[in-house]
Design a protein around this motif. Structure first.
Motif, PDB file in Angstrom:
ATOM      1  N   GLU A   9       1.115  -1.220   0.055  1.00  0.00           N
ATOM      2  CA  GLU A   9       0.134  -0.085  -0.094  1.00  0.00           C
ATOM      3  C   GLU A   9       0.906   1.195   0.047  1.00  0.00           C
ATOM      4  OE1 GLU A   9      -2.865   0.032   3.000  1.00  0.00           O
ATOM      5  OE2 GLU A   9      -3.338  -2.155   2.794  1.00  0.00           O
ATOM      6  N   LYS A  10       0.364   2.269  -0.883  1.00  0.00           N
ATOM      7  CA  LYS A  10       1.000   3.589  -0.901  1.00  0.00           C
ATOM      8  C   LYS A  10       0.161   4.558  -0.887  1.00  0.00           C
ATOM      9  CE  LYS A  10       5.195   1.774  -3.121  1.00  0.00           C
ATOM     10  NZ  LYS A  10       6.203   2.122  -4.180  1.00  0.00           N
ATOM     11  N   ARG A  11       0.487   5.669  -0.361  1.00  0.00           N
ATOM     12  CA  ARG A  11      -0.499   6.820  -0.293  1.00  0.00           C
ATOM     13  C   ARG A  11      -0.024   7.743  -1.584  1.00  0.00           C
ATOM     14  NH1 ARG A  11      -4.267   7.688   3.530  1.00  0.00           N
ATOM     15  NH2 ARG A  11      -3.753   6.779   5.224  1.00  0.00           N
ATOM     16  N   MET A  12      -1.125   7.796  -2.413  1.00  0.00           N
ATOM     17  CA  MET A  12      -0.826   8.398  -3.659  1.00  0.00           C
ATOM     18  C   MET A  12      -2.347   8.731  -4.384  1.00  0.00           C
ATOM     19  SD  MET A  12       0.745   5.189  -6.140  1.00  0.00           S
ATOM     20  CE  MET A  12       1.122   6.036  -7.456  1.00  0.00           C
ATOM     21  N   PHE A  13      -2.586   9.800  -5.472  1.00  0.00           N
ATOM     22  CA  PHE A  13      -3.700   9.823  -5.856  1.00  0.00           C
ATOM     23  C   PHE A  13      -4.733  10.285  -4.999  1.00  0.00           C
ATOM     24  CE2 PHE A  13      -2.055   7.049  -9.055  1.00  0.00           C
ATOM     25  CZ  PHE A  13      -1.680   7.791 -10.251  1.00  0.00           C
ATOM     26  N   GLY A  14      -4.478  11.064  -3.850  1.00  0.00           N
ATOM     27  CA  GLY A  14      -5.130  11.447  -2.799  1.00  0.00           C
ATOM     28  C   GLY A  14      -5.865  10.416  -2.018  1.00  0.00           C
ATOM     29  N   GLY A  15      -5.496   9.168  -1.832  1.00  0.00           N
ATOM     30  CA  GLY A  15      -5.739   7.916  -1.310  1.00  0.00           C
ATOM     31  C   GLY A  15      -4.747   6.904  -1.123  1.00  0.00           C
ATOM     32  N   ILE A  16      -5.255   5.632  -1.098  1.00  0.00           N
ATOM     33  CA  ILE A  16      -4.443   4.371  -0.760  1.00  0.00           C
ATOM     34  C   ILE A  16      -4.403   3.662  -1.829  1.00  0.00           C
ATOM     35  CG2 ILE A  16      -4.031   2.607   0.710  1.00  0.00           C
ATOM     36  CD1 ILE A  16      -5.654   3.886   2.971  1.00  0.00           C
ATOM     37  N   SER A  17      -3.369   3.451  -2.392  1.00  0.00           N
ATOM     38  CA  SER A  17      -3.038   2.806  -3.590  1.00  0.00           C
ATOM     39  C   SER A  17      -2.547   1.427  -3.402  1.00  0.00           C
ATOM     40  CB  SER A  17      -2.113   3.481  -4.566  1.00  0.00           C
ATOM     41  OG  SER A  17      -2.751   4.628  -5.029  1.00  0.00           O
ATOM     42  N   PHE A  18      -3.141   0.392  -4.055  1.00  0.00           N
ATOM     43  CA  PHE A  18      -2.779  -1.270  -3.758  1.00  0.00           C
ATOM     44  C   PHE A  18      -1.700  -1.465  -5.031  1.00  0.00           C
ATOM     45  CE2 PHE A  18      -6.399  -0.444  -1.158  1.00  0.00           C
ATOM     46  CZ  PHE A  18      -6.003  -1.071  -0.173  1.00  0.00           C
ATOM     47  N   MET A  19      -0.548  -1.910  -4.835  1.00  0.00           N
ATOM     48  CA  MET A  19       0.427  -2.317  -5.842  1.00  0.00           C
ATOM     49  C   MET A  19       0.606  -3.795  -5.699  1.00  0.00           C
ATOM     50  SD  MET A  19       1.482   1.159  -6.548  1.00  0.00           S
ATOM     51  CE  MET A  19       2.748   1.015  -7.367  1.00  0.00           C
ATOM     52  N   ALA A  20       0.958  -4.381  -6.954  1.00  0.00           N
ATOM     53  CA  ALA A  20       1.387  -5.568  -6.967  1.00  0.00           C
ATOM     54  C   ALA A  20       2.520  -5.774  -8.005  1.00  0.00           C
ATOM     55  CB  ALA A  20       0.216  -6.726  -7.350  1.00  0.00           C
ATOM     56  N   ASP A  21       3.678  -6.507  -7.520  1.00  0.00           N
ATOM     57  CA  ASP A  21       4.790  -6.563  -8.500  1.00  0.00           C
ATOM     58  C   ASP A  21       5.015  -5.307  -9.065  1.00  0.00           C
ATOM     59  OD1 ASP A  21       4.836  -9.326  -8.264  1.00  0.00           O
ATOM     60  OD2 ASP A  21       3.532  -9.701  -9.857  1.00  0.00           O
ATOM     61  N   ASP A  22       5.009  -4.178  -8.118  1.00  0.00           N
ATOM     62  CA  ASP A  22       5.431  -2.503  -8.507  1.00  0.00           C
ATOM     63  C   ASP A  22       4.596  -2.289  -9.676  1.00  0.00           C
ATOM     64  OD1 ASP A  22       7.670  -2.805  -6.751  1.00  0.00           O
ATOM     65  OD2 ASP A  22       8.806  -3.981  -8.575  1.00  0.00           O
ATOM     66  N   ALA A  23       3.145  -2.692  -9.679  1.00  0.00           N
ATOM     67  CA  ALA A  23       2.474  -1.998 -10.552  1.00  0.00           C
ATOM     68  C   ALA A  23       1.026  -1.603  -9.816  1.00  0.00           C
ATOM     69  CB  ALA A  23       2.018  -2.907 -11.568  1.00  0.00           C
ATOM     70  N   MET A  24       0.827  -0.430 -10.023  1.00  0.00           N
ATOM     71  CA  MET A  24      -0.804  -0.221  -9.250  1.00  0.00           C
ATOM     72  C   MET A  24      -1.932  -0.946 -10.042  1.00  0.00           C
ATOM     73  SD  MET A  24      -2.429   3.619  -8.533  1.00  0.00           S
ATOM     74  CE  MET A  24      -3.999   3.472  -9.529  1.00  0.00           C
ATOM     75  N   LEU A  25      -2.508  -1.400  -8.801  1.00  0.00           N
ATOM     76  CA  LEU A  25      -3.690  -2.335  -9.433  1.00  0.00           C
ATOM     77  C   LEU A  25      -4.903  -1.101  -9.170  1.00  0.00           C
ATOM     78  CD1 LEU A  25      -3.531  -5.334  -7.030  1.00  0.00           C
ATOM     79  CD2 LEU A  25      -2.967  -5.248  -9.678  1.00  0.00           C
ATOM     80  N   LEU A  26      -5.123  -0.470  -8.067  1.00  0.00           N
ATOM     81  CA  LEU A  26      -6.299   0.281  -7.801  1.00  0.00           C
ATOM     82  C   LEU A  26      -5.822   1.304  -6.905  1.00  0.00           C
ATOM     83  CD1 LEU A  26      -7.781  -0.934  -5.152  1.00  0.00           C
ATOM     84  CD2 LEU A  26      -8.116  -2.816  -6.885  1.00  0.00           C
ATOM     85  N   SER A  27      -6.621   2.389  -6.668  1.00  0.00           N
ATOM     86  CA  SER A  27      -6.483   3.476  -5.405  1.00  0.00           C
ATOM     87  C   SER A  27      -7.867   3.613  -4.930  1.00  0.00           C
ATOM     88  CB  SER A  27      -5.791   4.421  -6.199  1.00  0.00           C
ATOM     89  OG  SER A  27      -5.324   5.480  -4.934  1.00  0.00           O
ATOM     90  N   VAL A  28      -7.991   3.515  -3.703  1.00  0.00           N
ATOM     91  CA  VAL A  28      -9.294   3.849  -2.991  1.00  0.00           C
ATOM     92  C   VAL A  28      -8.974   5.312  -2.771  1.00  0.00           C
ATOM     93  CG1 VAL A  28     -10.299   3.594  -0.750  1.00  0.00           C
ATOM     94  CG2 VAL A  28      -9.395   1.774  -1.726  1.00  0.00           C
ATOM     95  N   ARG A  29      -9.795   6.122  -3.286  1.00  0.00           N
ATOM     96  CA  ARG A  29      -9.546   7.638  -3.452  1.00  0.00           C
ATOM     97  C   ARG A  29     -10.582   8.200  -1.827  1.00  0.00           C
ATOM     98  NH1 ARG A  29     -10.306   9.607  -9.273  1.00  0.00           N
ATOM     99  NH2 ARG A  29      -8.930  11.268  -8.702  1.00  0.00           N
ATOM    100  N   GLY A  30     -10.030   9.471  -1.445  1.00  0.00           N
ATOM    101  CA  GLY A  30     -10.584  10.057  -0.409  1.00  0.00           C
ATOM    102  C   GLY A  30     -12.093  10.634  -0.459  1.00  0.00           C
ATOM    103  N   SER A  31     -12.419  10.372  -1.653  1.00  0.00           N
ATOM    104  CA  SER A  31     -13.846  10.663  -2.079  1.00  0.00           C
ATOM    105  C   SER A  31     -14.461   9.440  -1.855  1.00  0.00           C
ATOM    106  CB  SER A  31     -13.901  11.104  -3.522  1.00  0.00           C
ATOM    107  OG  SER A  31     -13.536  10.333  -4.383  1.00  0.00           O
ATOM    108  N   GLY A  32     -14.217   8.222  -1.669  1.00  0.00           N
ATOM    109  CA  GLY A  32     -14.736   7.076  -1.647  1.00  0.00           C
ATOM    110  C   GLY A  32     -14.861   6.221  -2.962  1.00  0.00           C
ATOM    111  N   ASP A  33     -14.416   6.959  -4.083  1.00  0.00           N
ATOM    112  CA  ASP A  33     -14.463   6.275  -5.456  1.00  0.00           C
ATOM    113  C   ASP A  33     -13.142   5.321  -5.528  1.00  0.00           C
ATOM    114  OD1 ASP A  33     -16.605   7.941  -5.884  1.00  0.00           O
ATOM    115  OD2 ASP A  33     -15.691   9.293  -7.124  1.00  0.00           O
ATOM    116  N   LEU A  34     -13.238   4.555  -6.474  1.00  0.00           N
ATOM    117  CA  LEU A  34     -11.988   3.706  -6.685  1.00  0.00           C
ATOM    118  C   LEU A  34     -11.517   4.049  -8.041  1.00  0.00           C
ATOM    119  CD1 LEU A  34     -10.965   1.188  -5.111  1.00  0.00           C
ATOM    120  CD2 LEU A  34     -12.374  -0.142  -6.679  1.00  0.00           C
TER     121      LEU A  34
END
Length: 103
Positions: free
Chosen positions: A18-43
């Motif tokens: 997990e990394k903080r980016m794009f105004g939320g929490i991003s989930f990375m696998a194999d050094d690639a971003m899968l998705l990010s939970v944004r502060g707005s509640g969107d994905l």
């Protein structure tokens, strides 16, 4: 945001960082971003650009913009209202994992 991040953690079945980016929490696998939970509640989800149109038409996602610019067809925003059930969230996790070669 924290509730959605906890739901993502509970459903992901691959090792992630997990990394903080794009105004939320991003989930990375194999050094690639899968998705990010944004502060707005969107994905924010990284998808196969070839599936972008289908995913937007059939599942209510939109192209992601940062400022005034589109991030391109491989980045979709899924509104919080489309993530209410475990099945809805799992669908998007599977889309992201498939694109990242995890499925």
């Amino acid at each position: 945001m924290t509730d959605l991040a906890a739901r993502v953690r509970a459903l992901l079945d691959v090792p992630t960082v997990e990394k903080r980016m794009f105004g939320g929490i991003s989930f990375m696998a194999d050094d690639a971003m899968l998705l990010s939970v944004r502060g707005s509640g969107d994905l924010l989800v990284r998808v196969d650009p070839a599936r972008s149109e289908e995913l937007r038409a059939d599942h209510g996602a939109t192209l992601t913009t940062m400022g005034n610019r589109s991030m391109g067809p491989g980045w979709l925003t899924v509104p919080a209202g489309r993530l209410g059930t475990a099945e809805q969230l799992q669908f998007w996790l599977d889309v992201a994992l498939e694109f990242n070669g995890q499925r």
